[in-house]
Design an enzyme around this catalytic site. Structure first.
Site, short mmCIF file in Angstrom:
data_model
loop_
_atom_site.label_atom_id
_atom_site.label_comp_id
_atom_site.label_asym_id
_atom_site.label_seq_id
_atom_site.Cartn_x
_atom_site.Cartn_y
_atom_site.Cartn_z
N HIS A 103 -23.97 -1.21 -17.27
CA HIS A 103 -23.70 0.07 -16.61
C HIS A 103 -23.40 1.07 -17.72
O HIS A 103 -22.81 0.71 -18.74
CB HIS A 103 -22.44 0.04 -15.75
CG HIS A 103 -22.45 -0.90 -14.58
ND1 HIS A 103 -22.11 -2.22 -14.68
CD2 HIS A 103 -22.72 -0.68 -13.27
CE1 HIS A 103 -22.17 -2.78 -13.48
NE2 HIS A 103 -22.54 -1.87 -12.60
N ASP A 106 -19.94 0.79 -18.94
CA ASP A 106 -19.53 -0.43 -19.67
C ASP A 106 -19.72 -0.24 -21.16
O ASP A 106 -18.96 -0.76 -21.96
CB ASP A 106 -20.44 -1.64 -19.36
CG ASP A 106 -20.60 -1.94 -17.89
OD1 ASP A 106 -19.71 -1.59 -17.12
OD2 ASP A 106 -21.65 -2.54 -17.55
C1 XLS Z 1 -21.21 -5.89 -7.55
C2 XLS Z 1 -22.55 -5.90 -8.10
C3 XLS Z 1 -22.70 -5.17 -9.41
C4 XLS Z 1 -24.14 -4.85 -9.69
C5 XLS Z 1 -24.35 -3.80 -10.72
O1 XLS Z 1 -20.86 -6.68 -6.70
O2 XLS Z 1 -22.99 -7.20 -8.20
O3 XLS Z 1 -22.14 -5.91 -10.44
O4 XLS Z 1 -24.84 -5.98 -10.06
O5 XLS Z 1 -23.79 -2.59 -10.38
#
Ligand code: XLS
Ligand code: NI
Ligand code: NI
Length: 442
Positions: A103, A106
């Protein structure tokens, strides 16, 4: 700096099923030919940035348990981001994974303004690009965090305030372009807070239209910049909101059709989201494939007794085999991959625990792939299914499907020929045995 952070750990070797060495692969043998290609190319493993490098091990009852040097609270944020980046690539390389996912928030910290936030992301991504060129590690997908900041508390695209929609759109434009610059294979949109906690304050019809328009904007921009990757939506039934709009594969497919996006957007299917929605992972994969919207996988598992997204590393060869079989018999993972959207338990505080977790996950899926290969090569299920539906390839079935029959002609035929179809066994137990005898193949 912290290099190497995983000091005592070498690149993880493949030593085969009989080794006692914990820091080795027993099943994941990158070069081994499976279904005509090297395992690494068939599975396309990715490590996720967020759980692995950003989550500090806190929960609603307790503080951070992972004392990572790039998480210290008095650190200069861009220095911390650089330290984290170095450690991330050290882990990717030592594991030998071909891909990673992130992200925007991140990988680089937010700044004081939107412009500074974008600049910071670009700065760190330039450095990430250098690591990618040096190591050959690629980007499976990028995504924007449209759920963490308080501005998104009532959703991003589905927010009652159009300025929040605008902010989210701006953030996605920037992150999509960054993903394109890095050669990302896909771009993901997980629903985040697109959903509701109570209908008492929610205009559901409006929110669906807002979300539809948002997705159209993303697709239009993808074409405008020539991004060749796939846009993926990741379904999830609840958490953080009580009701997420992208509930499951079927709900997302209906949404995509309504907004004219079913040829443009595919799905990133997460194991734990499937099970939270009351489906098996295999079902969600099969439903997406049957509607030509299967894109990629977030590999993890839930806990059968817990009703939330525990995001544990996969360890069930059986659960994975059935899903991998669906994927591989239908042409493979394509542009997608298996991304470990999974996190350690908060007592697993040592750096080496990150290796145990990923090694276990990679071995589970690699072993599942070998089982799926046996199911494809021997084809006991396929042969049975083909025989079961054979009537639909012949005269009566073919005529029904090609619209040559009406209710009236069928009525006349049943009457005239005195049709009296005989039930045949579905052979479920036999087929379960056929799967079981191919599990845990070496
Ligand atoms: C949350 C999601 C998230 C997505 C990416 O539950 O799995 O981690 O994979 O935003
Ligand atoms: Ni996910
Ligand atoms: Ni999840």
């Amino acid at each position: 700096m912290d290099h190497p952070f995983f000091e005592s750990i070498e690149k993880i070797p493949f030593l085969g099923p009989d080794t006692d060495e914990p820091l080795a692969f027993r099943w994941y043998d990158a070069e081994r030919q499976v279904l005509g290609r090297p395992m690494a190319e068939v599975l396309r493993f990715a490590v996720c940035y967020w759980h692995t490098f950003c989550w500090p091990g806190d929960d609603v009852f307790g503080d951070a348990t992972f004392a990572r040097p790039w998480m210290v609270s008095d650190g200069e944020p861009m220095d911390m981001a650089r330290r984290k980046l170095g450690v991330a690539f050290e882990l990717f390389e030592k594991l030998g994974v071909p891909f990673f996912c992130f992200h925007d928030r991140d990988i680089a910290p937010a700044g004081d303004s939107f412009a500074q936030t974008c600049d910071r992301l670009d700065t760190i991504l330039d450095e990430a690009q250098a690591h990618m060129e040096r190591s050959g590690i690629r980007l499976l997908w990028g995504t924007a965090n449209l759920f963490g900041h308080p501005r998104f508390a009532a959703g991003a695209a589905t927010n009652p305030d159009p300025e929040v929609f605008a902010y989210a759109a701006a953030q996605v434009k920037h992150c999509l372009e960054a993903t394109h610059r890095l050669g990302g294979a896909n771009y993901v949109l997980w629903g985040g807070r697109e959903g509701y906690d109570t209908l008492l304050n929610t205009d559901l019809r409006r929110e669906a239209d807002q979300l539809g328009r948002f997705m159209q904007l993303v697709v239009e921009h993808k074409h405008a910049i020539g991004f060749g990757g796939t846009i993926l939506i990741e379904p999830k039934p609840h958490e953080p909101t009580k009701h997420q709009y992208d509930r499951d594969v079927a709900a997302v497919f209906a949404f995509l059709q309504k907004y004219g996006l079913d040829k443009e957007i595919k799905l990133n299917i997460e194991v734990n989201h499937a099970t939270l929605a009351g489906h098996s992972f295999q079902h969600e994969i099969a439903y997406a494939i049957a509607n030509d919207i299967f894109g990629s996988v977030d590999a993890n598992r839930g806990d059968p007794q817990n009703g939330w997204d525990t995001d544990q590393f996969p360890n069930s060869v059986e659960e994975m085999t059935l899903a991998v079989y669906e994927i591989m018999k239908n042409g493979g993972i394509g542009n997608g991959g298996f991304n470990f959207d999974a996190k350690l338990r908060r007592q697993s505080i040592d750096p080496v625990d990150l290796f145990h977790a990923h090694i276990g996950g990679m071995d589970t899926i690699a072993r599942a792939l070998l089982c799926a290969e046996a199911l494809i090569d021997d084809n006991p299920l396929g042969r049975h299914v083909d025989a079961r539906y054979a009537g639909w390839n012949e005269s009566l079935g073919a005529r029904i499907l090609s619209r040559e029959e009406s209710l009236d002609t069928l009525y006349q035929r049943v009457r005239a020929e005195n049709l009296d179809p005989t039930p045949v066994s579905g052979r479920q137990e036999l087929l379960e045995n056929e799967v079981a005898r191919r599990l845990y193949r070496r």
